[in-house]
Scaffold this active site. Structure first.
Site, PDB file in Angstrom:
ATOM      1  N   GLU A 114       0.755  -1.304  -0.089  1.00  0.00           N
ATOM      2  CA  GLU A 114      -0.046  -0.067   0.067  1.00  0.00           C
ATOM      3  C   GLU A 114       1.088   1.365   0.090  1.00  0.00           C
ATOM      4  O   GLU A 114       1.851   1.188   0.581  1.00  0.00           O
ATOM      5  CB  GLU A 114      -0.798   0.000   1.233  1.00  0.00           C
ATOM      6  CG  GLU A 114      -1.818  -1.172   1.554  1.00  0.00           C
ATOM      7  CD  GLU A 114      -3.071  -0.995   2.401  1.00  0.00           C
ATOM      8  OE1 GLU A 114      -2.902   0.095   2.992  1.00  0.00           O
ATOM      9  OE2 GLU A 114      -3.592  -1.826   2.528  1.00  0.00           O
ATOM     10  N   GLU A 181      -8.395   1.762  -4.994  1.00  0.00           N
ATOM     11  CA  GLU A 181      -9.383   1.523  -4.160  1.00  0.00           C
ATOM     12  C   GLU A 181     -10.179   2.744  -3.960  1.00  0.00           C
ATOM     13  O   GLU A 181      -9.650   3.732  -3.303  1.00  0.00           O
ATOM     14  CB  GLU A 181      -9.118   0.737  -3.025  1.00  0.00           C
ATOM     15  CG  GLU A 181     -10.267   0.428  -1.981  1.00  0.00           C
ATOM     16  CD  GLU A 181      -9.832  -0.610  -1.022  1.00  0.00           C
ATOM     17  OE1 GLU A 181      -8.731  -1.217  -0.851  1.00  0.00           O
ATOM     18  OE2 GLU A 181     -10.603  -0.691   0.021  1.00  0.00           O
TER      19      GLU A 181
HETATM   20  O1  KIV Z   1      -6.576  -6.975   1.597  1.00  0.00           O
HETATM   21  C1  KIV Z   1      -7.437  -6.790   0.451  1.00  0.00           C
HETATM   22  O2  KIV Z   1      -8.515  -7.608   0.391  1.00  0.00           O
HETATM   23  C2  KIV Z   1      -7.310  -5.796  -0.445  1.00  0.00           C
HETATM   24  C3  KIV Z   1      -8.210  -5.433  -1.624  1.00  0.00           C
HETATM   25  C4  KIV Z   1      -9.324  -4.706  -0.917  1.00  0.00           C
HETATM   26  C5  KIV Z   1      -7.868  -4.971  -2.437  1.00  0.00           C
HETATM   27  O3  KIV Z   1      -6.142  -5.019  -0.274  1.00  0.00           O
END
Ligand code: KIV
Length: 264
Positions: A114, A181
């Site tokens: 991220e 997202e």
């Molecule tokens: O952890 C997860 O499921 C994610 C998705 C929401 C993209 O990062």
């Protein structure tokens, strides 16, 4: 034969939509593999949907390694992406490499990290040493407290411009895919038009190269409040898990999911 990152890049170039769902265990990995999913994301969302936490922050590297091993045993064809959990990649690129290596050794073909610009050095370090990286922009759940809640990101003009810049920076650093997202569909469309690697949307409109949802959300087995971008495929498929997953694949490939009602 295992789907590769090159396969996914070719799908992007050919205009074929990429299908992805989260997955955390071997039985579902086999079911999703058989349904034709291109990619399985061992997401740290397992902190919410499996472990019952309020956020993804308590998820450990050990958890991610364990669930990646389970998924890798069940899926013979789909490309597997393992999330790097909170605290395992932010300190130094060297530290991130050691932790990413454990997720790769567990059976992932790519790790997801991220964050935007501050991740540049780490993503370069990993990709230069053979670990494919998927970026993740917009609503990044590990930063929920910094963001002030689970909110749509990139609505203001300066924030949208920053995200466009971040997407370019991630690509330049070597990211081979980018998850977007909870951002306005028009912004995701601009990022996708400028991208040379696949964009995978979740609450980012229909123009991304592919789509992902959390499995427990689309099957409606997670009791928490659902985001606007979640469609209840279980209901649409009259209660069969196989049919719900099959319908998701069909609707994403056919450009029918997400609809406007799932977008910002
Ligand atoms: O952890 C997860 O499921 C994610 C998705 C929401 C993209 O990062």
């Amino acid at each position: 034969m295992r789907t590769t990152l090159s396969t996914l890049h070719k799908m992007m170039r050919d205009g074929d939509k990429i299908t992805m769902l989260t997955c955390y265990d071997a039985s579902f990995a086999t079911l999703l593999d058989d349904a034709g999913l291109d990619t399985l994301l061992v997401g740290d969302s397992l902190g919410n949907v499996l472990q019952g936490h309020e956020s993804t922050l308590p998820v450990s590297l050990r958890d991610m390694v364990y669930h990646t091993q389970c998924v890798a045993r069940g899926a013979k064809r789909a490309f597997i992406i393992g999330d790097m959990p909170f605290g395992t990649f932010q300190v130094s690129p060297q530290d991130a490499f050691r932790n990413a290596a454990e997720i790769m050794a567990a059976g992932a073909q790519m790790v997801k990290i991220e964050g935007g610009r501050p991740m540049l050095e780490t993503i370069s370090f990993l990709t230069e040493r053979g670990i494919p990286v998927c970026g993740h922009l917009g609503l990044t759940p590990q930063s929920v407290h910094q963001l002030g809640g689970y909110r749509v990101q990139g609505r203001a003009e300066d924030a949208a411009q920053r995200m466009l810049d971040d997407a370019r920076i991630l690509e330049q650093a070597g990211a081979g895919m980018i998850v977007l997202e909870a951002i306005p569909a028009v912004l995701a469309s601009q990022i996708t038009a400028a991208a040379t690697v696949p964009t995978i949307g979740i609450g980012a409109g229909a123009d991304c190269h592919g789509q992902v949802l959390v499995l427990h959300d689309m099957l409606d087995v997670y009791p928490g409040k659902k985001a606007k971008f979640v469609k209840n495929f279980m209901k649409a498929a009259a209660g069969s898990i196989q049919d719900a997953v099959g319908l998701y694949v069909k609707e994403v490939r056919g450009g029918r999911f997400p609809g406007r009602e799932h977008s910002f």
